[in-house]
Design an enzyme around this catalytic site. Structure first.
Site, PDB file in Angstrom:
ATOM      1  N   HIS A 144      -5.823 -13.320   9.471  1.00  0.00           N
ATOM      2  CA  HIS A 144      -4.613 -12.838  10.051  1.00  0.00           C
ATOM      3  C   HIS A 144      -5.084 -11.683  10.943  1.00  0.00           C
ATOM      4  O   HIS A 144      -4.253 -10.702  10.890  1.00  0.00           O
ATOM      5  CB  HIS A 144      -3.767 -12.329   8.948  1.00  0.00           C
ATOM      6  CG  HIS A 144      -3.449 -13.632   8.024  1.00  0.00           C
ATOM      7  ND1 HIS A 144      -2.678 -14.460   8.380  1.00  0.00           N
ATOM      8  CD2 HIS A 144      -3.771 -13.582   6.570  1.00  0.00           C
ATOM      9  CE1 HIS A 144      -2.304 -15.487   7.433  1.00  0.00           C
ATOM     10  NE2 HIS A 144      -2.932 -15.007   6.597  1.00  0.00           N
ATOM     11  N   ARG A 150       1.677 -10.591   6.386  1.00  0.00           N
ATOM     12  CA  ARG A 150       3.060 -10.728   6.543  1.00  0.00           C
ATOM     13  C   ARG A 150       3.786  -9.950   7.573  1.00  0.00           C
ATOM     14  O   ARG A 150       4.982 -10.149   7.718  1.00  0.00           O
ATOM     15  CB  ARG A 150       3.786 -10.178   5.003  1.00  0.00           C
ATOM     16  CG  ARG A 150       3.509 -11.182   4.241  1.00  0.00           C
ATOM     17  CD  ARG A 150       3.709 -10.566   2.680  1.00  0.00           C
ATOM     18  NE  ARG A 150       2.521 -10.506   1.718  1.00  0.00           N
ATOM     19  CZ  ARG A 150       2.381 -10.304   0.743  1.00  0.00           C
ATOM     20  NH1 ARG A 150       3.378  -9.926   0.051  1.00  0.00           N
ATOM     21  NH2 ARG A 150       1.096 -10.434  -0.202  1.00  0.00           N
ATOM     22  N   PRO A 196       0.848  -1.183  -0.167  1.00  0.00           N
ATOM     23  CA  PRO A 196       0.237   0.076   0.251  1.00  0.00           C
ATOM     24  C   PRO A 196       1.100   1.334   0.185  1.00  0.00           C
ATOM     25  O   PRO A 196       1.607   1.293   0.847  1.00  0.00           O
ATOM     26  CB  PRO A 196      -0.938  -0.207   1.379  1.00  0.00           C
ATOM     27  CG  PRO A 196      -0.362  -1.181   2.031  1.00  0.00           C
ATOM     28  CD  PRO A 196       0.741  -2.090   1.463  1.00  0.00           C
ATOM     29  N   GLU A 197       0.705   1.992  -0.545  1.00  0.00           N
ATOM     30  CA  GLU A 197       1.500   3.114  -1.133  1.00  0.00           C
ATOM     31  C   GLU A 197       0.405   4.373  -0.739  1.00  0.00           C
ATOM     32  O   GLU A 197      -0.688   4.219  -0.155  1.00  0.00           O
ATOM     33  CB  GLU A 197       2.181   3.531  -2.458  1.00  0.00           C
ATOM     34  CG  GLU A 197       2.878   2.227  -2.582  1.00  0.00           C
ATOM     35  CD  GLU A 197       3.581   2.269  -4.225  1.00  0.00           C
ATOM     36  OE1 GLU A 197       3.787   3.542  -4.682  1.00  0.00           O
ATOM     37  OE2 GLU A 197       3.748   1.023  -5.005  1.00  0.00           O
ATOM     38  N   ARG A 246      21.861  14.188  -4.894  1.00  0.00           N
ATOM     39  CA  ARG A 246      22.384  12.676  -4.616  1.00  0.00           C
ATOM     40  C   ARG A 246      23.223  11.980  -5.737  1.00  0.00           C
ATOM     41  O   ARG A 246      23.205  12.354  -6.965  1.00  0.00           O
ATOM     42  CB  ARG A 246      20.878  11.876  -4.480  1.00  0.00           C
ATOM     43  CG  ARG A 246      20.136  12.468  -3.650  1.00  0.00           C
ATOM     44  CD  ARG A 246      20.536  11.837  -2.088  1.00  0.00           C
ATOM     45  NE  ARG A 246      19.375  12.253  -1.034  1.00  0.00           N
ATOM     46  CZ  ARG A 246      18.626  11.621  -0.452  1.00  0.00           C
ATOM     47  NH1 ARG A 246      18.445  10.327  -0.902  1.00  0.00           N
ATOM     48  NH2 ARG A 246      18.024  12.274   0.383  1.00  0.00           N
TER      49      ARG A 246
END
Length: 281
Positions: free
Chosen positions: A95, A114, A2-3, A154
């Site tokens: 889960h 997970r 999920p972003e 960078r």
DNA sequence: ATCGTAGCCTGGTAGC
DNA sequence: TGCTACCAGGCTACGA
């Protein structure tokens, strides 16, 4: 996985269903889901019970509930986390990790296959634990020129830079590949080799693709990315690169390729996003 | 200081 | 059929 758009979809749901409610009970079914809460599961529960939720906020892929004592419940969905609102007697999902009972009789559930994600209580709002997370493109205070400037300083590849949450937050593999496709940039292009205009346009594409995805309720590949009602978004139908190995490029018709990158996959059009020939390109 | 990567996690699936 | 190996990948910790 999920972003930003998917996390924002969840935040909107929490804003609607959880803000204003008080916590009546909490159960930690798997302590690994609160492993980032140093004092442990029982302290996690104690810090929540009796508190009222005053706000639901987000930065990048982190979201947090602000409690009425000024603390906050920092939450990350990781790869497979879900925040669901349902009745307490609804069927228990496989889960289910944490349950938070609310004073309107509903239940907030943290479900995570997970266990890359989790919850933790922070003393502050915003949590000091995410001080290193950069503003995201949907933040009103997001400064494109600043990000472009930092990015071009960078010494790394452009996709690495996009995925660095201390430079710009909220971008994951899906939207990085989509923005790079829109910008016609190869993932290995040097950040130093980018012109200011190229980098600016790339960041604009990141913003645009996330905004469009949010408008469609986010992206969903399997049933993992869902809103608080368990429903998936539709943006996967609008993807141009991610997950489209072997499909024709929507722009030029060349076959989209998948390549290993950073121990995962990168998708690109070999014609629109050619491999750089040297460090500068 | 900056950059790159190993490891955390589980379940679905490909391959034998 | 049943087993193993691999893949999904955000984030932190750590080594270079």
């Amino acid at each position: 996985m999920p972003e930003l758009p998917e996390v924002e979809v969840v935040r909107l749901g929490l804003d609607e269903h959880v803000v204003g409610r008080a916590v009546t009970a909490v159960e930690v079914l798997d302590p690994r889901s609160v492993r980032r809460h140093g004092p442990g599961p029982s302290d996690f529960v104690a810090r929540l019970v009796g508190r009222r939720v005053d706000a639901a906020r987000r930065r990048g892929k982190y979201l947090w509930l602000v409690l009425d004592d000024g603390s906050s419940v920092l939450t990350h969905l990781g790869m497979s986390g879900q925040a669901l609102i349902c009745d307490p007697d609804a069927a228990t999902p496989r889960h289910l990790r944490i349950t938070v009972d609310l004073d309107d009789g509903r239940q907030l559930r943290f479900v995570d296959q997970r266990i890359f994600g989790g919850m933790a209580v922070s003393d502050t709002d915003p949590p000091t634990e995410i001080a290193h997370i950069a503003p995201d493109p949907l933040d009103p205070g997001f400064d494109v020129a600043r990000v472009v400037s930092l990015m071009r300083r960078r010494r790394t590849g452009v996709k690495r830079a996009l995925l660095d949450q201390t430079l710009v937050s909220g971008v994951g593999n899906i939207y990085a590949d989509e923005a790079l496709w829109r910008a016609r940039l190869h993932y290995a292009r040097s950040t130093r080799g980018l012109r200011i205009a190229e980098a600016t346009e790339l960041i604009r594409h990141v913003h645009d693709v996330m905004t469009e995805a949010l408008a469609q309720g986010g992206t969903s590949f399997d049933a993992l990315y869902v809103n608080v009602n368990g429903q998936s978004g539709y943006f996967d139908r609008s993807l141009n690169a991610y997950g489209r190995e072997g499909d024709p490029c929507d722009r030029c018709g060349a076959m989209i390729v998948r390549e290993p990158f950073m121990n995962r996959s990168s998708y690109r059009c070999p014609a629109c996003q050619p491999r750089p020939r040297n460090g500068r390109w």
